[in-house]
Motif scaffolding. Structure first.
Motif, PDB file in Angstrom:
ATOM      1  N   SER A 232       4.598  16.339  -2.893  1.00 47.11           N
ATOM      2  CA  SER A 232       3.582  15.589  -2.026  1.00 47.11           C
ATOM      3  C   SER A 232       4.045  14.233  -1.665  1.00 47.11           C
ATOM      4  O   SER A 232       5.061  13.569  -2.185  1.00 47.11           O
ATOM      5  CB  SER A 232       2.181  15.207  -2.850  1.00 47.11           C
ATOM      6  OG  SER A 232       2.484  14.266  -3.972  1.00 47.11           O
ATOM      7  N   THR A 233       3.695  13.515  -0.542  1.00 47.42           N
ATOM      8  CA  THR A 233       3.880  12.503   0.081  1.00 47.42           C
ATOM      9  C   THR A 233       3.662  11.352  -0.823  1.00 47.42           C
ATOM     10  O   THR A 233       4.419  10.251  -1.110  1.00 47.42           O
ATOM     11  CB  THR A 233       3.101  12.199   1.057  1.00 47.42           C
ATOM     12  OG1 THR A 233       3.231  13.214   2.159  1.00 47.42           O
ATOM     13  CG2 THR A 233       3.357  10.854   1.837  1.00 47.42           C
ATOM     14  N   GLU A 234       2.491  11.684  -1.788  1.00 40.92           N
ATOM     15  CA  GLU A 234       2.138  10.595  -2.639  1.00 40.92           C
ATOM     16  C   GLU A 234       3.130  10.340  -3.725  1.00 40.92           C
ATOM     17  O   GLU A 234       3.634   9.427  -3.974  1.00 40.92           O
ATOM     18  CB  GLU A 234       0.856  10.863  -3.506  1.00 40.92           C
ATOM     19  CG  GLU A 234      -0.066   9.880  -3.854  1.00 40.92           C
ATOM     20  CD  GLU A 234      -1.451  10.151  -4.006  1.00 40.92           C
ATOM     21  OE1 GLU A 234      -1.831  11.319  -3.607  1.00 40.92           O
ATOM     22  OE2 GLU A 234      -2.050   9.541  -5.049  1.00 40.92           O
ATOM     23  N   SER A 237       6.286   8.932  -2.349  1.00 37.78           N
ATOM     24  CA  SER A 237       6.077   7.291  -1.711  1.00 37.78           C
ATOM     25  C   SER A 237       6.141   6.383  -2.869  1.00 37.78           C
ATOM     26  O   SER A 237       6.384   5.226  -3.027  1.00 37.78           O
ATOM     27  CB  SER A 237       5.379   7.156  -0.515  1.00 37.78           C
ATOM     28  OG  SER A 237       4.086   7.465  -1.019  1.00 37.78           O
ATOM     29  N   GLU A 238       5.207   6.856  -3.927  1.00 42.10           N
ATOM     30  CA  GLU A 238       5.037   5.777  -5.018  1.00 42.10           C
ATOM     31  C   GLU A 238       6.120   5.525  -5.822  1.00 42.10           C
ATOM     32  O   GLU A 238       6.293   4.567  -6.510  1.00 42.10           O
ATOM     33  CB  GLU A 238       4.020   6.362  -5.903  1.00 42.10           C
ATOM     34  CG  GLU A 238       2.655   6.169  -5.242  1.00 42.10           C
ATOM     35  CD  GLU A 238       1.434   6.782  -6.034  1.00 42.10           C
ATOM     36  OE1 GLU A 238       1.532   7.312  -6.941  1.00 42.10           O
ATOM     37  OE2 GLU A 238       0.304   6.501  -5.466  1.00 42.10           O
ATOM     38  N   PRO A 353       1.411   5.236   0.857  1.00 43.80           N
ATOM     39  CA  PRO A 353       0.772   6.372   0.420  1.00 43.80           C
ATOM     40  C   PRO A 353      -0.648   6.444   1.121  1.00 43.80           C
ATOM     41  O   PRO A 353      -1.045   7.311   1.471  1.00 43.80           O
ATOM     42  CB  PRO A 353       0.736   6.426  -1.011  1.00 43.80           C
ATOM     43  CG  PRO A 353       1.897   5.504  -1.359  1.00 43.80           C
ATOM     44  CD  PRO A 353       2.073   4.636  -0.249  1.00 43.80           C
ATOM     45  N   SER A 354      -1.327   5.044   1.088  1.00 40.65           N
ATOM     46  CA  SER A 354      -2.682   5.123   1.437  1.00 40.65           C
ATOM     47  C   SER A 354      -2.707   5.336   2.970  1.00 40.65           C
ATOM     48  O   SER A 354      -3.772   6.017   3.547  1.00 40.65           O
ATOM     49  CB  SER A 354      -3.157   3.831   1.002  1.00 40.65           C
ATOM     50  OG  SER A 354      -3.055   3.393   0.122  1.00 40.65           O
ATOM     51  N   MET A 356      -0.812   7.069   4.655  1.00 42.51           N
ATOM     52  CA  MET A 356      -0.333   8.607   5.033  1.00 42.51           C
ATOM     53  C   MET A 356      -1.643   9.304   4.767  1.00 42.51           C
ATOM     54  O   MET A 356      -1.998  10.293   5.491  1.00 42.51           O
ATOM     55  CB  MET A 356       0.688   8.801   4.014  1.00 42.51           C
ATOM     56  CG  MET A 356       2.174   8.315   4.378  1.00 42.51           C
ATOM     57  SD  MET A 356       2.784   8.899   6.206  1.00 42.51           S
ATOM     58  CE  MET A 356       3.358  10.268   5.692  1.00 42.51           C
ATOM     59  N   LYS A 357      -2.394   8.856   3.767  1.00 42.30           N
ATOM     60  CA  LYS A 357      -3.680   9.621   3.480  1.00 42.30           C
ATOM     61  C   LYS A 357      -4.581   9.370   4.736  1.00 42.30           C
ATOM     62  O   LYS A 357      -5.308  10.590   5.118  1.00 42.30           O
ATOM     63  CB  LYS A 357      -4.420   9.227   2.443  1.00 42.30           C
ATOM     64  CG  LYS A 357      -4.069  10.048   1.078  1.00 42.30           C
ATOM     65  CD  LYS A 357      -4.922   9.764   0.038  1.00 42.30           C
ATOM     66  CE  LYS A 357      -4.342   9.998  -1.318  1.00 42.30           C
ATOM     67  NZ  LYS A 357      -4.706   9.742  -2.380  1.00 42.30           N
ATOM     68  N   ASP A 358      -4.613   8.515   5.370  1.00 47.39           N
ATOM     69  CA  ASP A 358      -5.739   8.110   6.448  1.00 47.39           C
ATOM     70  C   ASP A 358      -5.033   8.978   7.602  1.00 47.39           C
ATOM     71  O   ASP A 358      -6.020   9.473   8.239  1.00 47.39           O
ATOM     72  CB  ASP A 358      -5.462   6.414   6.843  1.00 47.39           C
ATOM     73  CG  ASP A 358      -6.199   5.698   5.613  1.00 47.39           C
ATOM     74  OD1 ASP A 358      -6.506   6.076   4.684  1.00 47.39           O
ATOM     75  OD2 ASP A 358      -6.285   4.502   6.150  1.00 47.39           O
ATOM     76  N   GLU A 360      -3.424  11.486   7.451  1.00 45.43           N
ATOM     77  CA  GLU A 360      -3.755  12.891   7.415  1.00 45.43           C
ATOM     78  C   GLU A 360      -5.021  13.312   7.744  1.00 45.43           C
ATOM     79  O   GLU A 360      -5.345  14.310   8.409  1.00 45.43           O
ATOM     80  CB  GLU A 360      -3.508  13.430   5.821  1.00 45.43           C
ATOM     81  CG  GLU A 360      -2.832  14.742   5.604  1.00 45.43           C
ATOM     82  CD  GLU A 360      -2.773  14.711   4.058  1.00 45.43           C
ATOM     83  OE1 GLU A 360      -3.684  15.103   2.989  1.00 45.43           O
ATOM     84  OE2 GLU A 360      -1.500  14.243   3.450  1.00 45.43           O
ATOM     85  N   ALA A 361      -6.155  12.348   7.419  1.00 44.91           N
ATOM     86  CA  ALA A 361      -7.532  12.676   7.605  1.00 44.91           C
ATOM     87  C   ALA A 361      -7.591  12.679   9.216  1.00 44.91           C
ATOM     88  O   ALA A 361      -8.331  13.387   9.826  1.00 44.91           O
ATOM     89  CB  ALA A 361      -8.310  11.583   6.970  1.00 44.91           C
TER      90      ALA A 361
END
Lengths: 459, 459
Positions: A232-234, A237-238, A353-354, A356-358, A360-361
């Motif tokens: 996962s990206t998370e 990236s973390e 990571p944050s 990237m989540k946004d 993705e949405a």
């Protein structure tokens, strides 16, 4: 284009170095900006190819007299349309200012003319084989003058920073024609306001760089490449900020979607070595000796495994290293034909990571595919918004705008390394206040009272 | 000072934070510039001590209404008179903006208010004990905002550069009152012209820094100090570029005249450990581990010996290290009472020996004593022109002028780290062309149309 301007240009640079025939001018009208996105070039132009700063100064004076814009042109490798003339202009090609002026090993500096390519600079350094220039924006056809005014970045910013950190002196023809020297072979200079740093990143609007003095560094002989795969990206990236905090600063840390890696590998006929997981981190390390190199590689693998890495590969041979790096650097060429826009945002590395989540949405919202490759070590990511049926998708503007807003929410920037140019200036008001933009207009006027240099760029 | 201005200031910051009585104002009127050299302060001033950027913004608007100059004041540790009000002014003391805003270890950044002292910053970092801020201009009473606008340097520039390299974001009150954010927690940002870098080094003339975001680095745990003695300036200075080329980058390389070292040691009651030779190099190294540290120390000693070193000492204990560094950092305090002017020139590091020879000849010409201490690793030297019989010598102006000319001949700068301020602005025309200075005037006007902020500084 007025014949008298063409005649005067011929008088300054000679008839062999003025191109006014459109069929021969074509390669001087565009840069590497995505086909669908680049501004339309004005064809009522003339190309002049001066050989010296003095000739450039004369051309600039001529341009002021006729109020005729000048568009300085380096290697044409830019990605923001800064080198595209959108009004009738003199295109000032820097290609003949291509001399190495001085390799000064005692001061760890090199001085080159503005038209020297990155390739030419690296070849010169190879001859001496002891000192190193770190900035590498990817395309070695880039000219040093262009790298200065675009404040080039690239993969090594995490360890060595960007052009701004290494440009110590400039010889510049000002938009009013004067030839000046800014800075010098100096690490410290606090006399007056710093016009050198104003010139860096000014995208050909405040002056024409005829010489640049760059800081060089001792080479670290032991270089290694690591490919680490995650699910996962998370996870991927973390781990990056953790590695940086631990005291390891790789030469580069790149993030790449597996899908992109595979497409790039296919594009150049190579086999991508990772099979497990869905995203990869590529680490390049340069260290003082092999022991240090292996100790750091091991420590990185350890930290990645603690963070969910599913596979890792240390590229031991030069060939294996080259395979990974070639696949990484050909992502853009592999996608070039199908990219509607390649974005260039950056956020603080820990917010990657944050964001990237946004995104993705947002991709889900628009039902869009937005693969990403990132200089993750410095928070700079290149999202590719892809064409649909050979056309820019309808949602392009909306999606891009929402992505920019998401980035700015995390204290990010709309363009990290590619520049504002002519294609991103419409977003200036998103990132800056009216008063900031007003000050920028005044600064432009301070250097260029007649608005001769590269109009329509940045402002 | 008009009573109505005082009244309005009281309304903005409260009666406890406005000082209009001269007897209480004295410590706000001067900085650390040499007594004989500093400009005469205007005593018709009022000191305001705001607590927030919003209060500062209100004060700036008030100043624009009354066309009353503002002189921002940090720690008062500057050495160029930039913080001395020479006309009737509001002295804006930043002392109450002294909060640590955020220690952000994930992004390797810290954000502090402009009035936080270097001491306060270092104490905060000590609490977390893992990240490091490299710039250290010597006096820990310096405030971060002042360090930004003076683009502070110090002994570690050879390895880590100057403030400019580490300031990533600023919150600034513009001279027209707007509060803006420049940059951010970003390594790369190419949107628009870079106003952040214009602010760095602007000496309180383009804006008031209310917050600064600084880059932090992983600490190298193994620190060592080396003292190497030579019989001549030439031997000592020629080895430095060789060490840098070999791939060793010390945290600091200082050059010190033996006479100065002895006087400083005596001044603080310590014994200087070197006895042979007449000049010394002090090397400070910070490395990832003890093995690296000792290997590099040995290699440095070897190279120094090949270059004529007559003695060397590795300070093994913390106490020994502290002795050497305290003697080095007290040179200025030891000489303060007898210095007519402490110069701040820099040349490219390899030209240091040549410039030193020129200055030797100049000293002989004027029969002057000009001891020198230098951040030799970055080419920055502090020559002390001494008083004679408690007075500035007659030749002061002439000698200084000839020293400046010698420096500029080698591509040097008149002020490397102390700043132009009010005492060096008369030399601007020596270093810059009329057109460059004209552009600087326009830039000043772009930010500060009414010339409210720190008039008489730089320009």
């Amino acid at each position: 284009m007025k014949q008298e301007i063409i005649n005067e240009l011929i008088q300054i640079v000679g008839t062999d170095y003025v191109v006014s025939d459109l069929s021969q001018m074509n390669s001087y009208l565009y840069d590497e900006t995505e086909f669908k996105l680049r501004p339309q070039a004005c064809e009522d132009c003339v190309v002049a190819k001066p050989e010296t700063p003095e000739e450039i100064s004369e051309i600039v004076k001529l341009a002021n007299r006729y109020r005729m814009p000048i568009v300085p042109r380096g290697g044409g490798t830019g990605l923001c349309g800064a080198a595209v003339p959108t009004v009738s202009s003199i295109v000032l090609s820097m290609e003949r200012l291509n001399k190495i002026v001085e390799f000064d090993d005692k001061n760890l500096m090199i001085t080159v003319e503005g038209g020297v390519t990155l390739e030419g600079l690296l070849e010169e350094l190879k001859k001496h084989d002891k000192l190193f220039f770190p900035v590498h924006p990817g395309d070695e056809g880039a000219q040093v003058g262009g790298m200065v005014v675009e404040n080039a970045g690239g993969v090594r910013a995490i360890k060595h920073g960007i052009m701004r950190n290494h440009v110590k002196g400039l010889e510049v023809v000002l938009p009013t024609g004067e030839l000046v020297n800014l800075g010098g072979k100096l690490i410290k200079n606090n006399m007056g306001y710093d016009l050198l740093h104003m010139m860096i990143g000014s995208e050909g609007t405040l002056g024409i760089v005829t010489k640049a003095t760059l800081k060089l560094y001792a080479k670290n002989p032991s270089v290694g490449t690591l490919l680490v795969s995650f699910n996962s990206t998370e996870d991927a990236s973390e781990v990056v900020p953790k590695i940086l905090q631990s005291g390891i600063t790789p030469l580069a840390v790149e993030y790449i979607d597996r899908e992109m890696a595979l497409l790039s590998a296919e594009h150049i006929g190579l086999t991508y070595p990772a099979t497990k997981g869905s995203v990869d981190l590529i680490f390049i390390l340069d260290e003082a000796n092999e022991d240090d190199l292996y100790a750091k590689c091991e420590r990185i693998v350890e930290m990645c495994e603690e963070n969910g890495a599913v596979d890792s590969l240390i590229a031991e041979t030069t060939k294996d290293q080259r395979t990974i790096l070639e696949i990484r650097s050909n992502v853009y060429t592999a996608y070039k034909e199908i990219v509607a826009d390649a974005l260039d945002m950056a956020v603080p590395v820990a917010y990657f990571p944050s964001l990237m989540k946004d995104i993705e949405a947002l991709s889900a919202k628009y039902n869009a595919k937005v693969p990403v490759v990132a200089h993750i070590g410095d928070g700079n990511m290149h999202h590719y918004i892809l064409m649909e049926d050979g056309k820019a998708p309808d949602y392009l503007d909306k999606l891009r705008e929402e992505m920019y807003e998401a980035t700015l929410k995390y204290g990010g920037t709309i363009t990290a390394e590619h520049g504002t140019g002519k294609i991103r200036k419409k977003y200036m008001t998103k990132q800056y206040t009216a008063r900031e933009i007003e000050i920028m207009h005044h600064i432009k006027k301070a250097f260029d009272p007649n608005g001769i240099l590269n109009p329509g760029t940045i402002l």
